[in-house]
Design a protein around this motif. Structure first.
Motif, short mmCIF file in Angstrom:
data_model
loop_
_atom_site.label_atom_id
_atom_site.label_comp_id
_atom_site.label_asym_id
_atom_site.label_seq_id
_atom_site.Cartn_x
_atom_site.Cartn_y
_atom_site.Cartn_z
N ILE A 67 0.85 -1.17 0.22
CA ILE A 67 -0.06 0.00 -0.14
C ILE A 67 0.90 1.16 0.10
O ILE A 67 0.66 2.12 -0.91
CB ILE A 67 -0.87 -0.14 1.21
CG1 ILE A 67 -2.02 -1.22 1.05
CG2 ILE A 67 -1.73 1.30 1.49
CD1 ILE A 67 -2.66 -1.62 2.28
N SER A 68 1.78 1.43 0.95
CA SER A 68 2.74 2.50 0.94
C SER A 68 3.33 2.60 -0.38
O SER A 68 3.54 3.94 -0.67
CB SER A 68 3.39 2.40 2.14
OG SER A 68 4.65 1.54 2.04
N LEU A 69 4.04 1.83 -0.96
CA LEU A 69 4.67 1.94 -2.11
C LEU A 69 3.86 2.23 -3.50
O LEU A 69 4.25 2.84 -4.38
CB LEU A 69 5.89 0.74 -2.25
CG LEU A 69 7.05 1.04 -1.18
CD1 LEU A 69 8.05 -0.06 -1.56
CD2 LEU A 69 7.77 2.14 -1.44
N ALA A 70 2.68 1.63 -3.44
CA ALA A 70 1.80 2.11 -4.50
C ALA A 70 1.23 3.19 -4.40
O ALA A 70 1.20 4.24 -5.44
CB ALA A 70 0.58 0.93 -4.41
N VAL A 71 1.10 3.70 -3.08
CA VAL A 71 0.59 5.32 -2.92
C VAL A 71 1.70 6.12 -3.35
O VAL A 71 1.54 7.13 -3.98
CB VAL A 71 -0.05 5.36 -1.63
CG1 VAL A 71 -0.13 7.00 -1.40
CG2 VAL A 71 -1.28 4.74 -1.34
N LEU A 72 3.02 5.64 -3.07
CA LEU A 72 4.00 6.42 -3.38
C LEU A 72 4.11 6.60 -4.91
O LEU A 72 4.83 7.75 -5.15
CB LEU A 72 5.38 6.04 -2.65
CG LEU A 72 6.75 6.71 -2.55
CD1 LEU A 72 6.34 8.05 -1.97
CD2 LEU A 72 7.96 6.11 -2.20
#
Length: 166
Positions: A67-72
């Motif tokens: 989630i964090s790297l997709a949002v990033l």
């Protein structure tokens, strides 16, 4: 990610989806810029950085990483394309290519420096510290962005009407 407990396969998949999230929104980002204006899309990118850092700070699981790297990745797309669009409409036409070339060079240099610095931080202090640094630096980045928008807005009033204010 591997040092945080993810397998090599999971880390590879997380990075794969980060890259997809960086480039896939490009099909829609131009429409978003036309609809909402480049400034708002770039600010949405900054806001997504806060969300990515918050998710990264909330845990080290595979799901947190995805989630964090997709949002990033989406943040990167909105920030880069939004800011590049703002740059293209701000400078005079006869210097646009030179200014965009200089801008791209600066972005590449700063990205390389930040990548090395992030590696040092993660290797010596762990991933949550890096996410915390991102959260701490966001208010300053947002304030600088808002300040630059207000300065550009003042300039635009003298040159022409701002199309973004609908």
């Amino acid at each position: 990610m591997i040092g945080g407990g993810l397998s090599v396969d999971a880390a590879g998949n997380v990075i794969r989806w980060n890259v997809v999230a960086m480039f896939a929104p490009s099909f829609l980002t131009g429409f978003l810029i036309k609809r909402f204006c480049a400034e708002r899309v770039a600010m949405a990118g900054l806001s997504l950085l806060a969300l990515a850092a918050a998710v990264a700070l909330s845990g080290l699981s595979v799901d947190h990483s995805y989630i964090s790297l997709a949002v990033l990745g989406v943040r990167w797309n909105f920030g880069l394309i939004g800011a590049t669009s703002m740059l293209a409409t701000t400078v005079p036409v006869h210097v646009t290519a030179m200014v965009q070339g200089a801008n791209n060079t600066i972005i590449a240099l700063v990205s390389a420096i930040c990548a090395f610095a992030a590696g040092v931080i993660v290797a010596s202090l762990e991933w949550p510290v890096l996410a915390g640094i991102a959260m701490i630096s966001l208010p300053g980045a947002m304030a600088a962005f808002v300040f630059s928008l207000s300065a550009a807005s003042l300039r635009a009033r003298w040159v022409s009407r701002v199309k973004c204010m609908r």
